[in-house]
Design a protein around this motif. Structure first.
Motif, PDB file in Angstrom:
ATOM      1  N   ASP A 198       0.906  -1.031   0.705  1.00  0.00           N
ATOM      2  CA  ASP A 198      -0.234  -0.140  -0.342  1.00  0.00           C
ATOM      3  C   ASP A 198       0.705   1.550  -0.245  1.00  0.00           C
ATOM      4  N   PRO A 199       1.315   2.147  -1.455  1.00  0.00           N
ATOM      5  CA  PRO A 199       1.854   3.171  -0.914  1.00  0.00           C
ATOM      6  C   PRO A 199       1.281   4.021   0.003  1.00  0.00           C
ATOM      7  N   GLN A 200       0.494   4.312   0.179  1.00  0.00           N
ATOM      8  CA  GLN A 200      -0.247   5.836   0.346  1.00  0.00           C
ATOM      9  C   GLN A 200       0.203   5.301   2.044  1.00  0.00           C
ATOM     10  N   LYS A 201      -0.072   4.239   2.976  1.00  0.00           N
ATOM     11  CA  LYS A 201       0.185   4.049   3.722  1.00  0.00           C
ATOM     12  C   LYS A 201       1.847   3.281   4.108  1.00  0.00           C
ATOM     13  N   GLY A 202       1.999   2.905   3.355  1.00  0.00           N
ATOM     14  CA  GLY A 202       3.746   2.402   3.173  1.00  0.00           C
ATOM     15  C   GLY A 202       4.228   1.199   3.805  1.00  0.00           C
ATOM     16  N   ASN A 203       2.655   0.171   3.439  1.00  0.00           N
ATOM     17  CA  ASN A 203       3.464  -0.812   4.394  1.00  0.00           C
ATOM     18  C   ASN A 203       2.671  -1.975   3.540  1.00  0.00           C
ATOM     19  N   VAL A 204       3.183  -3.143   4.039  1.00  0.00           N
ATOM     20  CA  VAL A 204       2.798  -4.352   2.963  1.00  0.00           C
ATOM     21  C   VAL A 204       1.521  -5.238   4.037  1.00  0.00           C
ATOM     22  N   THR A 205       0.718  -5.199   2.669  1.00  0.00           N
ATOM     23  CA  THR A 205      -0.470  -5.646   3.282  1.00  0.00           C
ATOM     24  C   THR A 205      -0.450  -6.881   3.009  1.00  0.00           C
ATOM     25  N   GLY A 206      -1.094  -8.062   3.790  1.00  0.00           N
ATOM     26  CA  GLY A 206      -1.750  -9.310   3.068  1.00  0.00           C
ATOM     27  C   GLY A 206      -0.742  -9.567   3.629  1.00  0.00           C
ATOM     28  N   LYS A 207      -0.757 -11.314   3.558  1.00  0.00           N
ATOM     29  CA  LYS A 207       0.145 -12.658   3.086  1.00  0.00           C
ATOM     30  C   LYS A 207       1.000 -12.620   2.063  1.00  0.00           C
ATOM     31  N   PRO A 208       2.734 -13.241   1.694  1.00  0.00           N
ATOM     32  CA  PRO A 208       3.497 -13.254   0.750  1.00  0.00           C
ATOM     33  C   PRO A 208       2.990 -14.337   0.137  1.00  0.00           C
ATOM     34  N   VAL A 209       2.825 -14.365  -1.093  1.00  0.00           N
ATOM     35  CA  VAL A 209       2.686 -15.314  -1.619  1.00  0.00           C
ATOM     36  C   VAL A 209       3.417 -16.459  -2.188  1.00  0.00           C
ATOM     37  N   LEU A 210       4.101 -17.874  -2.391  1.00  0.00           N
ATOM     38  CA  LEU A 210       5.107 -18.091  -3.436  1.00  0.00           C
ATOM     39  C   LEU A 210       4.209 -17.611  -4.630  1.00  0.00           C
ATOM     40  N   THR A 211       5.570 -17.280  -5.546  1.00  0.00           N
ATOM     41  CA  THR A 211       5.202 -17.465  -6.898  1.00  0.00           C
ATOM     42  C   THR A 211       5.532 -17.900  -7.528  1.00  0.00           C
ATOM     43  N   VAL A 212       6.538 -18.535  -7.839  1.00  0.00           N
ATOM     44  CA  VAL A 212       7.061 -18.849  -8.826  1.00  0.00           C
ATOM     45  C   VAL A 212       7.692 -20.693  -8.533  1.00  0.00           C
ATOM     46  N   LYS A 213       6.498 -21.415  -8.649  1.00  0.00           N
ATOM     47  CA  LYS A 213       6.657 -22.760  -7.961  1.00  0.00           C
ATOM     48  C   LYS A 213       7.565 -23.842  -8.479  1.00  0.00           C
ATOM     49  N   HIS A 214       8.118 -23.483  -9.825  1.00  0.00           N
ATOM     50  CA  HIS A 214       8.985 -24.642 -10.238  1.00  0.00           C
ATOM     51  C   HIS A 214      10.325 -24.560 -10.023  1.00  0.00           C
ATOM     52  N   TYR A 215      10.614 -25.681  -9.832  1.00  0.00           N
ATOM     53  CA  TYR A 215      11.949 -26.132  -8.031  1.00  0.00           C
ATOM     54  C   TYR A 215      11.651 -25.600  -7.378  1.00  0.00           C
ATOM     55  N   GLU A 216      10.928 -25.395  -6.823  1.00  0.00           N
ATOM     56  CA  GLU A 216      10.827 -24.716  -5.351  1.00  0.00           C
ATOM     57  C   GLU A 216      12.019 -25.339  -3.735  1.00  0.00           C
ATOM     58  N   GLY A 217      12.445 -23.940  -3.366  1.00  0.00           N
ATOM     59  CA  GLY A 217      14.112 -24.065  -2.940  1.00  0.00           C
ATOM     60  C   GLY A 217      14.762 -23.666  -3.398  1.00  0.00           C
ATOM     61  N   SER A 218      15.170 -23.626  -4.708  1.00  0.00           N
ATOM     62  CA  SER A 218      16.726 -23.795  -5.420  1.00  0.00           C
ATOM     63  C   SER A 218      16.045 -22.320  -6.184  1.00  0.00           C
ATOM     64  N   ASN A 219      15.109 -21.102  -6.039  1.00  0.00           N
ATOM     65  CA  ASN A 219      14.924 -19.725  -6.839  1.00  0.00           C
ATOM     66  C   ASN A 219      15.109 -18.109  -6.064  1.00  0.00           C
ATOM     67  N   GLY A 220      15.808 -18.145  -6.364  1.00  0.00           N
ATOM     68  CA  GLY A 220      16.209 -16.125  -5.919  1.00  0.00           C
ATOM     69  C   GLY A 220      16.200 -15.776  -6.996  1.00  0.00           C
ATOM     70  N   ALA A 221      16.246 -13.785  -6.544  1.00  0.00           N
ATOM     71  CA  ALA A 221      16.892 -12.569  -7.106  1.00  0.00           C
ATOM     72  C   ALA A 221      16.158 -12.637  -7.956  1.00  0.00           C
ATOM     73  N   PRO A 222      14.923 -12.637  -7.904  1.00  0.00           N
ATOM     74  CA  PRO A 222      13.719 -11.949  -8.888  1.00  0.00           C
ATOM     75  C   PRO A 222      13.829 -10.377  -9.398  1.00  0.00           C
ATOM     76  N   ASP A 223      13.677 -10.537 -10.573  1.00  0.00           N
ATOM     77  CA  ASP A 223      13.020  -8.635 -11.113  1.00  0.00           C
ATOM     78  C   ASP A 223      12.311  -8.935 -11.888  1.00  0.00           C
ATOM     79  N   TRP A 224      11.786  -7.852 -11.537  1.00  0.00           N
ATOM     80  CA  TRP A 224      10.331  -7.579 -13.081  1.00  0.00           C
ATOM     81  C   TRP A 224      10.710  -7.287 -14.254  1.00  0.00           C
ATOM     82  N   SER A 225       9.895  -7.188 -15.197  1.00  0.00           N
ATOM     83  CA  SER A 225      10.194  -6.357 -16.450  1.00  0.00           C
ATOM     84  C   SER A 225      10.031  -5.232 -16.439  1.00  0.00           C
TER      85      SER A 225
END
Length: 713
Positions: free
Chosen positions: A432-459
């Motif tokens: 929430d950019p107005q409140k400047g805080n994280v809302t809700g529970k984080p979601v595991l997004t990349v489920k291929h090869y779980e436990g082996s992934n890192g260093a994400p970046d958006w296009s």
């Protein structure tokens, strides 16, 4: 007739709506469309010939998007099915061919499509039968093994092990396990009988960290590699089991020790590896006291990653070295040879199309134990050895060992190994950019090869999320996750011996900028469609790459003995400019971490590690201003409007926010272990990050699994 009338009316309607558009200009547009489609079709065929199937599929899809329902679109769909088929993606191939037949039943290409659909079906049946046979063979092997050695026992000796990387080894007497206490980076030991842990060093992250340790033959000393913040190459060190007598094994500056691998029986030499200036890997014999380092084997660049440093071990009598290697630089699977320490011979021990790597030399010196996937899954095998030569054929000792990390033998023949279901994952949380805080529970997004992934970046357009995937024994790949569909595309660039450990998506969305973790180092540009790799900046010790806003320059940190620096390189002129070099604090080296460019491209945020301070620097190179005191190693991200920054300790759990103009930091409602690589989505309402995946970290031991030897020594 009706169709002709409809077309005529449509053309007239277009001419009425688009005032001033002539028939000839419409023809020009149509011609331009066909030309673009043909260009993509040619590129797709070229990629298909080069066996770049995923990239070819993407180009064929582009043809279909540009010129739908045309003859070239039908051809593209046919060859897209062929690409899936050649890649072994039988379900995707069948779906593509079926869709082509359904959409264009009267097309001249349908008969060939029907034949291909039948061929795919037969290939799929054959593959399923092969899989069933392999599974049956594995079950039979397991049954025979259990019958052949009913005394084999496997038991857990350390639940909740403190080192998820399993960087140590068991002591020969079987009383201790060495490991790295990653909370501080120090070397430590775990007493198996009592379960107590004890640190052998007390230096911590400010000075470096320990890795790859091995006990002396009398179990009284530990040799280990220390990654020093004061030296680019690190050090080979020895310390007593009680923490006494720590010392550095002095070597010349050109010998960059990579890992200690074992000790000679008399305790006078350490088997080790090093990397030369040209990235060649060597096996060395290093004297514990005075003397010259001896190169036993130069492996060149024919050595992949293995679940224990190098997959190299010394025979109990000190006469031979069993080592893992790639038969050629282009090989996918590994073989094993035995090298005489006196240099008299080098004999192939295990030469097989399967993937094989050394686990250890049996304590009686009569067998080399190795891992192999020759039955379809990774199992433990042994081959008898006499006078450095193979005797007979390999024998299966334990099938289906699964994902494990070898630790080594004790003198009674017990073998210790680690098992971990913990790793790193990529998550997305709402913001929430107005409140400047994280809302809700984080979601595991990349489920291929779980436990082996890192260093994400958006296009840049926010449609894709790219991350690095690293799995034991597998070449590093990038996963391109579609935010809209959830589909994941695997990108396998030809990185050779490079390892990318952080990356940034280019402003035009066509490539990834990656920093390389090798002695020679460098920055790479990786094409997100083809995987083509281009080295754009050469040199060791490069970190934290950032594109300029226009993509015409890159910012990065260079680590060197003379001091760390923030640099800008113009990609057109290749001119490099130093923007900032921090003062070196007491016992420090002027380290810089977490470099992040502001959204407007005018400021760089970073951590001055010696000063324990987050700072902001203008890209023109003025003196930086201090933002907030911070200990630990930081990951930093700018909010898309540039008003605030988020930061976290990479080994901690908390995420913080602070105004770009300074002030009091705010703790956010997010707590996850090892928060790292925080990145904002372009819409400012989502963040992605890496966090440690909770799971089991355990050490197990196999006992009574070595049968009697029939070889004559």
């Amino acid at each position: 007739m009706k169709r002709v009338t409809l077309v005529s009316l449509t053309v007239c309607l277009i001419l009425v709506i688009v005032s001033g558009t002539s028939v000839s200009s419409l023809a020009d547009i149509a011609s331009e469309t066909i030309t673009k489609a043909e260009q993509h079709f040619e590129k797709a065929n070229e990629l298909l010939n080069r066996k770049k199937y995923k990239a070819a599929v993407a180009e064929f899809e582009e043809v279909m998007n540009i010129s739908p329902n045309s003859k070239i679109a039908q051809d593209a769909q046919f060859w897209m099915g062929q690409s899936h088929f050649m890649a072994g993606q039988f379900d995707a191939a069948q779906a593509t061919f079926a869709k082509l037949i359904e959409q264009y039943p009267a097309s001249a290409i349908v008969p060939a499509t029907e034949l291909m659909a039948e061929r795919v079906g037969r290939a799929k049946d054959i593959e399923e039968k092969r899989r069933a046979i392999a599974e049956a063979r594995m079950r039979l092997a397991a049954l025979l093994r259990d019958i052949g050695n009913p005394e084999l026992t496997v038991r857990r000796v350390w639940a909740g092990a403190a080192d998820p990387h399993f960087s140590g080894a068991p002591s020969p007497d079987g009383k201790y396990l060495s490991y790295v206490a990653w909370r501080t980076g120090d070397l430590a030991v775990h007493e198996l009988a009592s379960g107590k842990n004890r640190q052998l060093t007390n230096e911590g992250w400010d000075k470096g960290f320990a890795v790859n340790s091995v006990f002396s033959p009398d179990s009284k000393q530990v040799a280990y590699y220390w990654w020093s913040n004061e030296k680019v190459s690190g050090e080979l060190r020895i310390v007593g089991l009680d923490g006494s007598g720590p010392r550095v094994i002095n070597l010349n500056n050109e010998t960059a020790i990579r890992a200690p691998l074992g000790w000679t029986a008399d305790g006078k030499h350490i088997l080790a590896s090093c990397q030369t200036e040209d990235k060649s890997l060597q096996i060395l014999l290093v004297p514990v006291g005075d003397g010259s380092v001896r190169v036993l084997k130069d492996l060149g660049k024919r050595l992949p990653d293995v679940p224990r440093p190098l997959g190299v071990c010394l025979s109990p009598d000190g006469r031979y070295v069993a080592y893992t290697f790639l038969p050629s630089e282009d090989s996918a699977n590994r073989d094993i040879s035995v090298l005489a320490v006196d240099g008299s011979r080098d004999i192939p021990l295990v030469k097989h199309p399967a993937d094989d790597f050394v686990l250890g030399w049996a304590p009686d010196g009569k067998r080399v134990v190795f891992a192999s996937d020759r039955t379809g899954s990774m199992g433990i095998w042994a081959i008898e050895v006499a006078d450095g030569k193979p005797q007979g054929t390999p024998q299966l000792l334990k099938p289906e060992i699964g994902q494990f990390r070898p630790l080594g033998f004790t003198e009674n023949g017990s073998y210790y190994y680690g098992v971990s279901s913990e790793g790193s994952n990529v998550y997305v949380a709402t913001y929430d950019p107005q409140k400047g805080n994280v809302t809700g529970k984080p979601v595991l997004t990349v489920k291929h090869y779980e436990g082996s992934n890192g260093a994400p970046d958006w296009s840049p357009d926010g449609r894709y999320l790219a991350c690095v995937s690293r799995r034991p024994g597998v070449d590093q790949v990038f996963l391109i996750h579609s935010v809209e569909t959830g589909e994941v595309r695997e990108l396998s660039p030809d990185l050779k011996d490079f390892k990318v450990y952080s990356h940034r998506w280019s402003p035009d969305g066509r490539s990834l900028l990656g920093a390389v973790k090798t002695k020679d180092g460098g920055l790479l540009k990786i094409d997100v469609e083809t995987g083509e790799v281009t080295i754009i900046v050469e040199g060791p010790g490069l970190f934290c790459p950032n594109w300029s806003a226009d993509g015409k320059a890159v910012f990065y940190v260079r680590r060197a003995i003379k001091g760390w620096r923030i640099l800008r390189r113009d990609l057109t002129t290749n001119e490099e400019k130093e923007l900032f070099r921090p003062a070196v604090g007491q016992n420090g080296v002027g380290a810089i971490l977490g470099l992040a460019l502001s959204p407007d491209g005018k400021q760089l945020a970073f951590q001055d590690l010696d000063a324990g301070m987050l700072k902001v620097l203008s890209v023109v190179g003025d003196q930086p201003r201090e933002l907030v005191k911070f200990k630990g190693k930081a990951t930093i991200a700018w909010e898309p409007d540039g008003s605030h920054l988020l930061y976290a300790n990479r080994m901690g759990k908390k995420l913080w926010r602070i105004s770009a103009g300074g002030g009091e930091p705010q703790e956010l409602d997010l707590e996850m272990p090892s928060l790292n690589h925080v990145r904002f989505h372009p819409d400012g309402r989502r963040i992605t990050f890496t966090a440690r995946a909770e799971g089991k970290i355990e050490v197990w031991v196999m006992e009574n699994f070595l049968p009697e030897s029939t070889a004559v020594k």
